[in-house]
Design a protein around this motif. Structure first.
Motif, PDB file in Angstrom:
ATOM      1  N   PHE A 290      -6.290   5.437  -6.376  1.00 11.15           N
ATOM      2  CA  PHE A 290      -7.838   5.040  -5.667  1.00 11.15           C
ATOM      3  C   PHE A 290      -7.728   5.242  -4.615  1.00 11.15           C
ATOM      4  CE2 PHE A 290      -6.910   3.167 -10.041  1.00 11.15           C
ATOM      5  CZ  PHE A 290      -7.989   2.861 -10.960  1.00 11.15           C
ATOM      6  N   PRO A 291      -7.743   6.369  -4.231  1.00 14.96           N
ATOM      7  CA  PRO A 291      -7.621   6.645  -2.144  1.00 14.96           C
ATOM      8  C   PRO A 291      -8.959   6.367  -1.732  1.00 14.96           C
ATOM      9  CG  PRO A 291      -8.583   8.417  -3.624  1.00 14.96           C
ATOM     10  CD  PRO A 291      -8.279   7.738  -4.533  1.00 14.96           C
ATOM     11  N   LEU A 292      -8.280   5.748  -1.406  1.00 11.40           N
ATOM     12  CA  LEU A 292      -9.350   4.681   0.287  1.00 11.40           C
ATOM     13  C   LEU A 292     -10.505   5.610   0.602  1.00 11.40           C
ATOM     14  CD1 LEU A 292     -10.801   2.353   2.437  1.00 11.40           C
ATOM     15  CD2 LEU A 292      -8.972   3.339   3.583  1.00 11.40           C
ATOM     16  N   ASN A 293     -10.161   7.066   0.565  1.00 10.33           N
ATOM     17  CA  ASN A 293     -11.520   7.550   1.009  1.00 10.33           C
ATOM     18  C   ASN A 293     -11.725   9.362   0.010  1.00 10.33           C
ATOM     19  OD1 ASN A 293     -13.336   6.386   3.486  1.00 10.33           O
ATOM     20  ND2 ASN A 293     -10.945   7.349   4.221  1.00 10.33           N
ATOM     21  N   PRO A 294     -12.604   8.554  -1.203  1.00 13.41           N
ATOM     22  CA  PRO A 294     -12.631   9.958  -1.957  1.00 13.41           C
ATOM     23  C   PRO A 294     -13.173  11.522  -1.227  1.00 13.41           C
ATOM     24  CG  PRO A 294     -13.300   7.937  -3.168  1.00 13.41           C
ATOM     25  CD  PRO A 294     -13.405   7.705  -1.319  1.00 13.41           C
ATOM     26  N   PRO A 295     -12.260  12.704  -2.167  1.00 11.95           N
ATOM     27  CA  PRO A 295     -12.506  13.571  -1.670  1.00 11.95           C
ATOM     28  C   PRO A 295     -14.269  13.849  -1.994  1.00 11.95           C
ATOM     29  CG  PRO A 295     -10.515  14.146  -2.737  1.00 11.95           C
ATOM     30  CD  PRO A 295     -10.862  12.588  -3.429  1.00 11.95           C
ATOM     31  N   ALA A 296     -14.776  14.520  -0.727  1.00 11.07           N
ATOM     32  CA  ALA A 296     -16.383  14.589  -0.469  1.00 11.07           C
ATOM     33  C   ALA A 296     -17.305  15.949  -1.623  1.00 11.07           C
ATOM     34  CB  ALA A 296     -16.250  15.087   0.675  1.00 11.07           C
ATOM     35  N   LYS A 314      -9.394   4.293   7.698  1.00 11.30           N
ATOM     36  CA  LYS A 314      -7.596   5.046   8.063  1.00 11.30           C
ATOM     37  C   LYS A 314      -6.968   3.868   7.225  1.00 11.30           C
ATOM     38  CE  LYS A 314      -8.929   7.692  11.509  1.00 11.30           C
ATOM     39  NZ  LYS A 314      -8.806   8.610  12.859  1.00 11.30           N
ATOM     40  N   PRO A 315      -5.882   4.482   6.063  1.00  8.96           N
ATOM     41  CA  PRO A 315      -5.071   3.274   5.379  1.00  8.96           C
ATOM     42  C   PRO A 315      -3.915   2.749   6.603  1.00  8.96           C
ATOM     43  CG  PRO A 315      -5.739   5.144   4.271  1.00  8.96           C
ATOM     44  CD  PRO A 315      -6.287   5.404   5.751  1.00  8.96           C
ATOM     45  N   LEU A 316      -3.291   2.956   6.274  1.00  4.79           N
ATOM     46  CA  LEU A 316      -1.548   2.292   7.209  1.00  4.79           C
ATOM     47  C   LEU A 316      -0.540   3.157   6.719  1.00  4.79           C
ATOM     48  CD1 LEU A 316      -0.938  -1.519   6.157  1.00  4.79           C
ATOM     49  CD2 LEU A 316      -1.999  -0.817   8.367  1.00  4.79           C
ATOM     50  N   THR A 317       0.009   4.043   8.101  1.00  4.79           N
ATOM     51  CA  THR A 317       0.386   4.751   8.110  1.00  4.79           C
ATOM     52  C   THR A 317       1.993   4.491   8.841  1.00  4.79           C
ATOM     53  OG1 THR A 317       0.372   5.018  10.319  1.00  4.79           O
ATOM     54  CG2 THR A 317      -1.601   6.510   8.098  1.00  4.79           C
ATOM     55  N   ARG A 318       2.855   5.169   8.034  1.00  5.42           N
ATOM     56  CA  ARG A 318       4.294   4.996   8.539  1.00  5.42           C
ATOM     57  C   ARG A 318       4.817   5.080  10.147  1.00  5.42           C
ATOM     58  NH1 ARG A 318       9.024   8.406   9.710  1.00  5.42           N
ATOM     59  NH2 ARG A 318      11.163   7.310   9.137  1.00  5.42           N
ATOM     60  N   ALA A 319       3.649   6.032  10.937  1.00  2.79           N
ATOM     61  CA  ALA A 319       3.778   6.085  12.002  1.00  2.79           C
ATOM     62  C   ALA A 319       3.325   5.133  12.659  1.00  2.79           C
ATOM     63  CB  ALA A 319       3.319   7.102  12.351  1.00  2.79           C
ATOM     64  N   ARG A 320       2.564   4.412  12.110  1.00  2.44           N
ATOM     65  CA  ARG A 320       1.921   3.405  12.770  1.00  2.44           C
ATOM     66  C   ARG A 320       1.929   1.910  12.417  1.00  2.44           C
ATOM     67  NH1 ARG A 320      -4.318   0.576  10.929  1.00  2.44           N
ATOM     68  NH2 ARG A 320      -3.584  -1.109  11.801  1.00  2.44           N
ATOM     69  N   ILE A 321       3.183   2.012  11.953  1.00  2.00           N
ATOM     70  CA  ILE A 321       3.824   0.925  11.644  1.00  2.00           C
ATOM     71  C   ILE A 321       5.053   0.643  12.974  1.00  2.00           C
ATOM     72  CG2 ILE A 321       5.578  -0.765   9.815  1.00  2.00           C
ATOM     73  CD1 ILE A 321       2.767  -1.497   9.235  1.00  2.00           C
ATOM     74  N   ILE A 322       5.219   2.174  12.773  1.00  2.00           N
ATOM     75  CA  ILE A 322       6.838   2.079  13.824  1.00  2.00           C
ATOM     76  C   ILE A 322       6.467   2.589  15.180  1.00  2.00           C
ATOM     77  CG2 ILE A 322       8.443   3.538  14.392  1.00  2.00           C
ATOM     78  CD1 ILE A 322       8.803   4.733  11.778  1.00  2.00           C
ATOM     79  N   GLN A 323       5.043   2.857  15.892  1.00  2.00           N
ATOM     80  CA  GLN A 323       4.638   2.244  17.150  1.00  2.00           C
ATOM     81  C   GLN A 323       4.725   0.982  17.277  1.00  2.00           C
ATOM     82  OE1 GLN A 323       1.051   4.118  17.516  1.00  2.00           O
ATOM     83  NE2 GLN A 323       0.959   4.551  19.545  1.00  2.00           N
ATOM     84  N   ASN A 431      -8.753  -5.596   6.660  1.00  2.00           N
ATOM     85  CA  ASN A 431     -10.085  -5.560   7.612  1.00  2.00           C
ATOM     86  C   ASN A 431     -10.547  -3.470   7.188  1.00  2.00           C
ATOM     87  OD1 ASN A 431     -11.415  -5.167   9.861  1.00  2.00           O
ATOM     88  ND2 ASN A 431      -9.810  -3.557  10.690  1.00  2.00           N
ATOM     89  N   ILE A 432      -9.896  -3.036   6.964  1.00  2.00           N
ATOM     90  CA  ILE A 432      -9.182  -1.520   6.398  1.00  2.00           C
ATOM     91  C   ILE A 432     -10.484  -1.613   5.020  1.00  2.00           C
ATOM     92  CG2 ILE A 432      -8.059   0.450   5.368  1.00  2.00           C
ATOM     93  CD1 ILE A 432      -5.594  -0.318   7.228  1.00  2.00           C
ATOM     94  N   TYR A 433      -9.925  -1.573   4.325  1.00  2.00           N
ATOM     95  CA  TYR A 433     -10.429  -2.345   2.574  1.00  2.00           C
ATOM     96  C   TYR A 433     -11.689  -3.195   2.217  1.00  2.00           C
ATOM     97  CZ  TYR A 433      -6.564   0.487   1.718  1.00  2.00           C
ATOM     98  OH  TYR A 433      -6.158   2.323   1.491  1.00  2.00           O
ATOM     99  N   ASN A 434     -11.815  -4.401   3.383  1.00  2.00           N
ATOM    100  CA  ASN A 434     -13.821  -4.467   3.718  1.00  2.00           C
ATOM    101  C   ASN A 434     -12.725  -5.662   2.333  1.00  2.00           C
ATOM    102  OD1 ASN A 434     -15.247  -5.098   4.689  1.00  2.00           O
ATOM    103  ND2 ASN A 434     -16.843  -4.515   2.972  1.00  2.00           N
ATOM    104  N   LYS A 435     -11.806  -5.964   2.114  1.00  2.00           N
ATOM    105  CA  LYS A 435     -11.974  -7.035   1.003  1.00  2.00           C
ATOM    106  C   LYS A 435     -11.334  -8.206   1.461  1.00  2.00           C
ATOM    107  CE  LYS A 435     -12.321  -3.655  -3.418  1.00  2.00           C
ATOM    108  NZ  LYS A 435     -11.929  -3.529  -4.525  1.00  2.00           N
ATOM    109  N   PRO A 436     -11.245  -9.334   0.860  1.00  2.00           N
ATOM    110  CA  PRO A 436     -10.324 -10.539   1.299  1.00  2.00           C
ATOM    111  C   PRO A 436      -8.392 -10.193   0.525  1.00  2.00           C
ATOM    112  CG  PRO A 436     -12.260 -11.586   0.360  1.00  2.00           C
ATOM    113  CD  PRO A 436     -12.465 -10.032   0.010  1.00  2.00           C
ATOM    114  N   VAL A 437      -8.240 -10.794   1.855  1.00  2.00           N
ATOM    115  CA  VAL A 437      -7.287 -10.628   1.380  1.00  2.00           C
ATOM    116  C   VAL A 437      -5.895 -12.681   1.402  1.00  2.00           C
ATOM    117  CG1 VAL A 437      -4.227  -9.308   2.234  1.00  2.00           C
ATOM    118  CG2 VAL A 437      -6.342  -8.168   1.813  1.00  2.00           C
TER     119      VAL A 437
END
Length: 567
Positions: A290-296, A314-323, A431-437
């Motif tokens: 269930f991709p966040l941004n389905p292909p156009a 933009k989903p979370l990424t490995r680079a973002r977590i490490i940074q 915030n990314i998925y605009n649903k409560p957590v």
């Protein structure tokens, strides 16, 4: 938030006919919990909440005990309680509560007074005190006592991160329902249907249909009750459990199962929200069902305009977590004396310098098991299932790792910081998925509670001794450290956009003890009381707030209730 008299009439009407499916109504009443973006709403107003876990509610021996428990919870302003809506047995017990018999490939529902009528009372009295109930429909964990104590000790030393702490096995039997993992669950289905792997619960068609039948029995029973907050598909679902997983289990298997169960529940209950109930583990970079941004769609005369790339989430990424981690570590090292910034030998805590022998290690680039998909859970993919109304995650640093430790920090500070980071991460997911957590369970074992601590995937208390004079164990945090962590985590959740935070677990005294039940005398040896007149405390698997720190933790919860009310 107090519910209206109409709420009471409606709930009582449902309970009076609860043994048969009732006519489903559409979610038109604002009294049902709903969502608006990343927030919950009730009666058109935002509904942030502080809650508590009371898994043992249905195991209470009297209706008055249920009433007293809700009354004490309500006094703190807590308005959401999470509890088990499952209680599976393989043989019918002589005493105590049970909801479903699973035996030799067949199932039987118990609609008696020691069965689902207990759950009816919970729903009825929750409404009376203006409390919503989050109902979990099964459990990932259902361990059996093992004779292979050597392997058990090795596994416990790893799972609870005991390091050099000596382990003394304590495996005396407790009454059924004393531990949170002793209410049945996925592995009971697997064992009783003659299967071998834990993850067959998610993929075997017979087991899927059998579990959906159970969810139908429970969901249709309370489909019209506004006092049900939501349905939680399972507590802590993942590939592994006390029954081994197959080598082929992946996050996609777990996501697909969530989609199927959520679709089924929503088809019979359009009134209530649905959540996973998972620990919130992530699978950065994994392929999504269930991709966040389905292909156009392909270009054409009727194709919609391509959205501005800047508006695509933009989903979370490995680079973002490490940074983010490296930036945080850099700030921590900046607090050290200049002479020690390159060694990372000490850190200032509350005005004092605390030593740690670990030196700073540059270049640590792994994201950790909470992010790499090794648990077989992809919470982002699950959250984006259309029928999933909100996300869930848990925080139990005694049993799981939620990141990479900062070598400049001592153990407790790393525990505290990993919790803060984990909460912040899931605020970003909301915030990314605009649903409560929602943080559906968080806890730390104190040193006083260490003898009672039983990890979720075992029946053994590793830090208890059958000798009451033993004082060698040093597992757990101090009461003060627990209070610091709980207060910090609650504040972080409120400020990070987490819509609900649920502490694990509530403690209740002056309960009616009955032989052979989870509500017992204060002894942890058998979990049973000697007579029906004994007043007892609620079960304790190591996370109960009963004892020295109870009033402190209750005060912290009450302050958090006031904070979300004023937000």
């Amino acid at each position: 938030m107090k519910l209206t008299k109409l709420f009471s009439v409606l709930a009582c009407a449902v309970l009076s006919s609860a043994t048969v499916p009732t006519k489903t109504v559409k979610r038109v009443s604002p009294q049902f919990v709903q969502t608006q973006g990343s927030k919950f709403t009730v009666n058109g107003s935002e509904f942030p909440f502080i809650g508590t876990n009371v898994y043992w509610l249905a195991a209470l021996n009297t209706e008055q005990d249920i009433i007293d428990t809700f009354s004490n919870i309500s006094r703190l302003g807590i308005n959401v309680v999470r509890t088990w809506a499952f209680n599976d047995v393989e043989t019918i017990p002589e005493n105590g509560t049970w909801f479903q018999l699973i035996s030799n490939g067949t199932t039987t529902i118990n609609n008696g007074t020691n069965g689902l009528q207990k759950l009816d009372l919970i729903i009825q009295h929750a409404e009376r005190f203006g409390i919503y109930v989050l109902l979990s429909l099964t459990n990932n964990w259902s361990p059996l006592a093992t004779d292979n104590l050597t392997d058990s000790i090795a596994n416990l030393q790893s799972s609870v991160q005991s390091r050099a702490t000596p382990v003394e096995v304590f495996n005396t039997s407790r009454a059924r329902n004393f531990l949170s993992n002793d209410y049945g669950g996925m592995d009971v289905y697997v064992r009783q249907f003659g299967l071998k792997n834990h993850d067959e619960f998610y993929t075997n068609e017979t087991l899927v249909q059998t579990y959906m039948n159970y969810t139908t029995q429970i969901v249709t029973r309370y489909v019209n009750s506004p006092s049900v907050f939501a349905w939680e598909i399972a507590n802590d679902p993942r590939c592994n459990s006390s029954v081994a997983a197959s080598p082929g289990c992946t996050a996609n298997n777990i996501t697909q199962w969530h989609s199927r169960i959520a679709t089924h529940i929503s088809s019979i209950d359009p009134n209530h929200l649905i959540a996973s109930g998972s620990q919130g583990f992530l699978c950065l970079g994994c392929p999504k069902l269930f991709p966040l941004n389905p292909p156009a769609p392909p270009p054409g005369p009727s194709a919609p305009a391509t959205p501005d790339r800047r508006t695509i989430a933009k989903p979370l990424t490995r680079a973002r977590i490490i940074q983010e981690r490296n930036e945080r570590w850099k700030k921590t090292r900046a607090l050290l004396p200049k002479s020690e910034q390159e060694q990372g030998a000490r850190v200032r805590i509350r005005g004092r310098w605390v030593s740690t022998p670990t030196k700073r290690q540059d270049g640590v680039q792994g994201v950790g098991s909470a992010f790499d998909g090794s648990q077989g859970v992809d919470s982002e993919d699950i959250l984006n299932i259309p029928q999933i109304g909100f996300g869930s995650f848990q925080l139990f640093p005694d049993q799981n790792s939620y990141g990479v430790d900062d070598p400049s920090l001592p153990a407790f500070n790393n525990t505290l910081q990993s919790g803060l980071d984990w909460i912040t991460t899931h605020g970003q997911v909301a915030n990314i998925y605009n649903k409560p957590v929602t943080l559906t369970g968080f806890g730390l074992v104190t040193q006083d509670n260490a003898p009672f601590f039983v990890p979720f995937n075992t029946t053994i208390a590793p830090f208890a001794s059958q000798s009451t004079t033993n004082t060698t164990q040093n597992f757990g945090v101090t009461d003060s450290q627990q209070a610091t962590a709980y207060s910090s985590w609650l504040n972080a959740g409120i400020t990070s956009g987490i819509s609900g935070l649920i502490q694990y677990q509530w403690s209740q005294g002056n309960l009616t003890g009955e032989p052979g039940t989870a509500i017992s005398s204060n002894s942890d040896v058998t979990g049973q009381s000697s007579n029906s007149d004994t007043t007892s405390e609620s079960p304790n698997d190591g996370y109960s707030i009963q004892g020295v720190g109870q009033s402190t933790i209750q005060g912290i919860l009450q302050n958090a209730v006031q904070s979300v009310g004023n937000a």
